[in-house]
Design an enzyme around this catalytic site. Structure first.
Site, short mmCIF file in Angstrom:
data_model
loop_
_atom_site.label_atom_id
_atom_site.label_comp_id
_atom_site.label_asym_id
_atom_site.label_seq_id
_atom_site.Cartn_x
_atom_site.Cartn_y
_atom_site.Cartn_z
N ASP A 172 -44.72 -12.96 -6.59
CA ASP A 172 -45.71 -12.91 -5.52
C ASP A 172 -46.89 -13.80 -5.88
O ASP A 172 -47.12 -14.12 -7.06
CB ASP A 172 -46.17 -11.47 -5.27
CG ASP A 172 -46.86 -10.85 -6.49
OD1 ASP A 172 -46.27 -10.93 -7.58
OD2 ASP A 172 -47.96 -10.29 -6.34
N GLU A 196 -47.65 -8.24 -8.54
CA GLU A 196 -48.68 -8.36 -9.56
C GLU A 196 -50.06 -8.63 -8.98
O GLU A 196 -51.06 -8.11 -9.47
CB GLU A 196 -48.30 -9.49 -10.55
CG GLU A 196 -49.19 -9.54 -11.79
CD GLU A 196 -50.43 -10.40 -11.62
OE1 GLU A 196 -51.34 -10.30 -12.47
OE2 GLU A 196 -50.51 -11.17 -10.64
#
Length: 463
Positions: free
Chosen positions: A86, A149
């Site tokens: 991500d 994250e």
């Protein structure tokens, strides 16, 4: 062992694989079945697993799509490489398309090239070199593809419930030579209810920033006032005096103020120019008298302003392993009923987060505000004489020819999300830290060097 030669032979394949994952926009979005953080993140995870499978690795995808991994080797214990697929939103001011993965002057441009897609794929190819050369290992190796994250790491909460912890490993989510100390983090909202004011203006809306761990690079404010022309004039004079990039226009009898700062990572707020606090700086000159809005603005101008170490709030502190406390006002939202700031604090590894929060709670209470929705991330610290630190620094020194030394940072790497993991690369000393910034890129030479370093590191940990 011919790790480096093998990786040089795979250079084109490594670059292509990196481009494939970077081209998929993987900012968090509304979840759906099998894609808890949105379609873009889910597709990127699938692409990473597809690349790993094509390289000949066994792959696994968690049943609800929270994470996946590639594995090689045998044994009950495993060494982990923890990376995330991500990314933060791209923002503005890119010179090349943020999801184009275009190559210019030996650099791959795109969101995630450095944080973390590129270096995670590099680690995968490092493991591929070990596999192709049939080097025996005593432990299994797992390259983990995380998916959340940047906005909470909730996928790792799932991982830690379902999976056994690694015996050692690293995350390519930091800098070289090695990060052995990561500050604790507290993220929280400072909220105050507002009532009709008599300070000469009202804030119909103020919005600035998109993530608490980013210095806001722009802020837009709709000001309600009976004196629109003078407010617009005041904006111009203030901009000239302060050197701020700000402008105002009259829209539907209100003044719309646009202020543009400079973004930076929230762990190093001193490197940016905070558009929200610059906006507060101006509003403090036009919000006259005492009322809930003016009191809120003036409080933050007095006790935070452009300080990034918490000095006036009474929380400034530092230690030898990790340095000074940092403070970032990352997101702001104000309307006629409520003022809400989202603050990100990184505190030294030997300090207590609870003590800092107690001090802040009392201080914010002085302006009638209260702290809500606290997110806590405890410090991480590996002593310099620990085995993991010694092994990684040995590899770094051997592969770069430069002496490696461990040091501390503002916290927040992926290493905190999994036991026995340490932050190791991908940014080399002297190279710019472009995480969360416009025009993020990774030099192809650095991508290849990362793969070489990670191949040797994986071997040393799993041999």
């Amino acid at each position: 062992m011919e790790f480096n030669k093998k990786i040089d032979e795979m250079k084109e394949e490594l670059v292509k694989a990196t481009q494939e994952v970077v081209k998929i926009k993987s900012t968090q979005d509304d979840g759906k079945a099998g894609m808890p953080f949105g379609e873009g993140v889910g597709k990127t995870l699938d692409k990473a697993l597809e690349i790993a499978a094509d390289l000949g690795f066994d792959t696994y995808k968690e049943e609800d799509g929270y994470y996946g991994y590639a594995e090689y080797g045998e044994g009950k214990d495993y060494v982990a490489v923890l990376g995330h697929m991500d990314v933060v939103p791209e923002g503005d001011n890119w010179i090349h398309p943020p999801y184009g993965a275009e190559i210019h002057e030996g650099k791959i441009f795109g969101r995630g090239t450095l944080d973390d897609k590129g270096p995670t794929i590099a680690a995968l190819f490092g493991l591929k070199a070990i596999k192709d050369l049939k080097i025996p290992l005593s432990k299994k190796v797992r390259v983990i593809f995380g998916t959340n994250e940047e906005t909470g790491s909730s996928e790792m909460h799932v991982y830690n419930k379902k999976e056994k912890a690694p015996v050692s490993g690293f995350t390519p989510d930091a800098m070289y030579p090695l990060i052995n100390a990561e500050k604790g983090i507290r993220r929280f909202h400072v909220v105050k209810k507002l009532s009709p004011c008599n300070c000469g203006i009202a804030i119909k809306s103020l919005k600035g920033g998109i993530r608490p761990n980013m210095v806001p690079d722009k802020c837009e404010t709709v000001i309600v006032t009976k004196d629109t022309e003078n407010i617009v004039k005041a904006v111009k004079e203030f901009a000239d005096k302060k050197g701020y990039n700000m402008k105002a226009e009259i829209v539907n009898d209100n003044v719309v103020l646009h202020l543009f700062g400079v973004g930076a990572h929230g762990s190093m707020p001193e490197l940016g120019k905070n558009a929200v606090m610059q906006t507060f700086d101006f509003l403090g000159t036009v919000a006259k008298g005492s009322c809930p809005l003016a009191d809120y603005i003036n409080f933050f101008n007095k006790y935070i302003g452009f300080e990034t170490e918490g000095t006036s709030l009474g929380i400034a502190c530092e230690d030898e392993p990790s340095g000074k406390l940092s403070l970032n006002v990352g997101v702001a939202e104000i309307n006629e009923e409520m003022a809400n700031l989202w603050i990100d604090i990184r505190y030294p590894v030997t300090m207590k987060g609870e003590k800092i929060m107690d001090t802040l709670s009392k201080k914010f209470g002085e302006c009638g505000a209260k702290i809500e929705r606290v997110e806590a991330d405890e410090p991480l610290y590996f002593p310099e004489d620990s085995k993991l630190v010694k092994v990684l620094l040995k590899v770094y020194t051997e592969q770069t020819g430069k002496e490696g030394k461990a040091y501390g940072i503002g916290g927040g790497t992926y290493a905190k999300e999994l036991p026995n993991i340490i932050g190791f690369g991908p940014i080399f000393p002297g190279k710019p830290d472009l995480d969360h910034q416009a025009n993020e890129y990774i030099e192809i030479e650095d991508l290849i060097m990362n793969a070489k370093i990670y191949a040797h590191t994986i071997y040393e940990l799993a041999k």
